[in-house]
Design an enzyme around this catalytic site. Sequence first.
Site, PDB file in Angstrom:
ATOM      1  N   ASN A 282      13.333 -78.686  46.546  1.00  0.00           N
ATOM      2  CA  ASN A 282      12.480 -79.910  47.038  1.00  0.00           C
ATOM      3  C   ASN A 282      12.513 -80.903  45.941  1.00  0.00           C
ATOM      4  OD1 ASN A 282      11.460 -78.977  49.232  1.00  0.00           O
ATOM      5  ND2 ASN A 282       9.054 -78.650  48.449  1.00  0.00           N
ATOM      6  N   ASP A 350       9.431 -74.862  51.362  1.00  0.00           N
ATOM      7  CA  ASP A 350       8.591 -74.265  52.528  1.00  0.00           C
ATOM      8  C   ASP A 350       9.159 -73.096  53.172  1.00  0.00           C
ATOM      9  OD1 ASP A 350       6.505 -76.176  53.025  1.00  0.00           O
ATOM     10  OD2 ASP A 350       8.030 -77.597  53.271  1.00  0.00           O
ATOM     11  N   LYS A 360      29.198 -65.222  47.020  1.00  0.00           N
ATOM     12  CA  LYS A 360      29.309 -66.711  47.458  1.00  0.00           C
ATOM     13  C   LYS A 360      29.797 -66.791  48.950  1.00  0.00           C
ATOM     14  CE  LYS A 360      31.680 -71.058  46.885  1.00  0.00           C
ATOM     15  NZ  LYS A 360      32.741 -71.920  46.096  1.00  0.00           N
ATOM     16  N   PRO A 378       5.308 -68.050  51.297  1.00  0.00           N
ATOM     17  CA  PRO A 378       3.827 -68.004  50.970  1.00  0.00           C
ATOM     18  C   PRO A 378       3.361 -69.267  50.502  1.00  0.00           C
ATOM     19  CG  PRO A 378       4.898 -66.614  49.408  1.00  0.00           C
ATOM     20  CD  PRO A 378       6.244 -67.142  50.115  1.00  0.00           C
ATOM     21  N   ASP A 379       2.200 -69.634  51.172  1.00  0.00           N
ATOM     22  CA  ASP A 379       1.441 -70.806  50.744  1.00  0.00           C
ATOM     23  C   ASP A 379       0.634 -70.330  49.424  1.00  0.00           C
ATOM     24  OD1 ASP A 379      -0.238 -73.046  50.200  1.00  0.00           O
ATOM     25  OD2 ASP A 379       0.445 -73.565  52.049  1.00  0.00           O
ATOM     26  N   ILE A 380       0.921 -70.785  48.227  1.00  0.00           N
ATOM     27  CA  ILE A 380       0.352 -70.398  46.985  1.00  0.00           C
ATOM     28  C   ILE A 380      -1.151 -70.889  46.694  1.00  0.00           C
ATOM     29  CG2 ILE A 380       0.527 -70.260  44.558  1.00  0.00           C
ATOM     30  CD1 ILE A 380       3.604 -70.564  45.184  1.00  0.00           C
ATOM     31  N   PHE A 397      -1.983 -80.914  45.623  1.00  0.00           N
ATOM     32  CA  PHE A 397      -1.400 -82.030  45.505  1.00  0.00           C
ATOM     33  C   PHE A 397      -0.760 -82.253  46.939  1.00  0.00           C
ATOM     34  CE2 PHE A 397      -1.248 -84.526  41.445  1.00  0.00           C
ATOM     35  CZ  PHE A 397      -1.880 -83.697  40.613  1.00  0.00           C
ATOM     36  N   LYS A 411      -5.035 -81.564  55.417  1.00  0.00           N
ATOM     37  CA  LYS A 411      -4.491 -80.863  54.485  1.00  0.00           C
ATOM     38  C   LYS A 411      -5.625 -80.063  53.499  1.00  0.00           C
ATOM     39  CE  LYS A 411      -0.500 -80.987  53.063  1.00  0.00           C
ATOM     40  NZ  LYS A 411       0.933 -81.806  52.719  1.00  0.00           N
ATOM     41  N   LYS A 415      -5.907 -76.010  53.388  1.00  0.00           N
ATOM     42  CA  LYS A 415      -5.841 -75.178  52.534  1.00  0.00           C
ATOM     43  C   LYS A 415      -7.061 -74.551  51.876  1.00  0.00           C
ATOM     44  CE  LYS A 415      -1.463 -76.764  51.823  1.00  0.00           C
ATOM     45  NZ  LYS A 415       0.030 -76.058  51.440  1.00  0.00           N
TER      46      LYS A 415
HETATM   47  O1  C5P Z   1       1.940 -78.064  52.357  1.00  0.00           O
HETATM   48  P1  C5P Z   1       2.316 -78.921  51.442  1.00  0.00           P
HETATM   49  O2  C5P Z   1       3.265 -78.549  50.570  1.00  0.00           O
HETATM   50  O3  C5P Z   1       2.370 -80.481  51.919  1.00  0.00           O
HETATM   51  O4  C5P Z   1       0.999 -78.805  50.264  1.00  0.00           O
HETATM   52  C1  C5P Z   1       1.065 -79.376  49.138  1.00  0.00           C
HETATM   53  C2  C5P Z   1       0.274 -78.708  48.171  1.00  0.00           C
HETATM   54  O5  C5P Z   1       0.291 -77.446  48.310  1.00  0.00           O
HETATM   55  C3  C5P Z   1       0.592 -78.660  46.778  1.00  0.00           C
HETATM   56  O6  C5P Z   1      -0.673 -78.581  45.925  1.00  0.00           O
HETATM   57  C4  C5P Z   1       1.570 -77.766  46.447  1.00  0.00           C
HETATM   58  O7  C5P Z   1       1.880 -77.050  45.174  1.00  0.00           O
HETATM   59  C5  C5P Z   1       0.851 -76.451  47.210  1.00  0.00           C
HETATM   60  N1  C5P Z   1       1.859 -75.535  47.906  1.00  0.00           N
HETATM   61  C6  C5P Z   1       1.685 -74.252  47.597  1.00  0.00           C
HETATM   62  N2  C5P Z   1       2.572 -73.296  48.122  1.00  0.00           N
HETATM   63  C7  C5P Z   1       3.399 -73.719  49.211  1.00  0.00           C
HETATM   64  C8  C5P Z   1       3.414 -74.990  49.657  1.00  0.00           C
HETATM   65  C9  C5P Z   1       2.649 -75.952  48.935  1.00  0.00           C
HETATM   66  O8  C5P Z   1       0.966 -73.895  46.582  1.00  0.00           O
HETATM   67  N3  C5P Z   1       4.222 -72.703  49.539  1.00  0.00           N
END
Ligand code: C5P
Length: 477
Positions: A282, A350, A360, A378-380, A397, A411, A415
């Site tokens: 990203n 993502d 390679k 995973p969504d941290i 953020f 969001k 979250k």
């Molecule tokens: O879902 P999105 O990426 O738009 O959400 C942004 C927020 O979620 C940020 O605080 C980002 O650090 C956190 N995030 C995360 N793990 C992910 C995706 C986003 O902690 N896999």
Amino acid sequence: MTDSLTLDDYARLLGGRQALQDLLGVGPSALSNYVKRGTIPVKKRALLDKAVSQNSHKQPPLSQNHISEAPICLLIITGGIAAYKALDLARRMQDAGYQVRGVMTKSAEEFITPLSLSALTGEAVYTELFSLTDEQEMGHIRLAREADLVLVAPATGNFIAKLALGLADDLASTLCLASTAPLYLVPAMNPVMWAHEATQANCATLRARGAVQIGPVSGDTACGEIGSGRMSDVVDIVAAVKAHHHGSEQASLNRKALAGLSVLLTAGPTEEPIDGVRFISNRSSGKQGYAIAEACQKLGAEVTLISGPTALPCPKGVARIDVQTARQMHEATLAQLPTDIAICTAAVADWHVRGAGHKKVKKEANAAPPQLDLVENPDILKAICAAAHRPPLVIGFAAETDNPLDAARAKRRRKGCDWLLVNHITEAAPVFGADDNQLTLMTDHDEISWPRSSKQQLADRLASEIAAYFETESLPS
Ligand code: C5P
């Protein structure tokens, strides 16, 4: 021996408010804060006591030095049609607890009279640099030094240009040059003048020097043109000044406002290997996250930074754990819980590529490009919010281009974080890699738009807001 002395007493004994500031090495805001809190820090009191005992053989100066409890706002009104709104602003700033001292430029007098401003503030209004009366009543240097903050509203294009150049050809511009107090600028002008490269460059210069810009906003302007250039609404100006000034006062009052608290922070991008040499990532420089780590550390927090690959040096006093992928970041972050505060600034990829190996992938002639099998990461942030040891304050953020505020509200709910900071990404003002940024803070109660400023200033402001939150939270109910 001098336990019962107040700051008023010290000022009387030591030669006034400025003498106290010089002696303590603090600005007017810190002094006002001591008064407001009714306490003088122990080390500062020792300095004052020492000076009093050294001065005790001298005649104390006659008392002219009452220290007002209210911080002093030097309200500078320059000559635009929005000047009439500054009268209401003067009143609202007083309602917000400031003592307002009015200063007007010659052209402001074309729109409103010093008499009306003086009637509202209950103080003399200053207009002339070379006025014997004004100088006898209040020398211009004292006027500048005593200010806790300088608020220029409306700020015309001409006045902004003068400030950017450092001109001092009238009382108002001289005061700005002579003051070290925080400067708040509220631009108001015709949309074309506002959009002009010269004005934009001047504002950028002033912001880079630390000035806080409030507005302008879009809408009808006095000249009939529609566009950005309208002075922000008075209530918004007062709210922005109060929030920022409170933040900086708190920061100066207590440099260790986050002492004893632990902050866990994710920053930078993640890299998801496609093979041994390629990856998906990203756009993120990590600058905002690193600035926040530094700001929290400066306020005394114990900061652990889980960082994706960036070119930035680790801020002093911060413990950094380097990771590459989202899964590594997820594991490293959760392993640090429990903490008091978690701040997720990382731009986490993502997806990762299923089965990515070290070898390679060869680009074969005439062969179809390889298909990537993407798997969700995973969504941290979400995982921290759902963790058994969820930190008491979790901050996320959001960076969105379409309907950013609506998307961010959804969001925050999805979250489960307490605060969400929304980046405003536009083509004209990209966030990635830039040194400044504009953020809106969303909480359960508020949505506050912070003026565009440097990432460092925004980080300091966030750190102050966190400090204020924990201060309020820990108060007995
Ligand atoms: O879902 P999105 O990426 O738009 O959400 C942004 C927020 O979620 C940020 O605080 C980002 O650090 C956190 N995030 C995360 N793990 C992910 C995706 C986003 O902690 N896999």
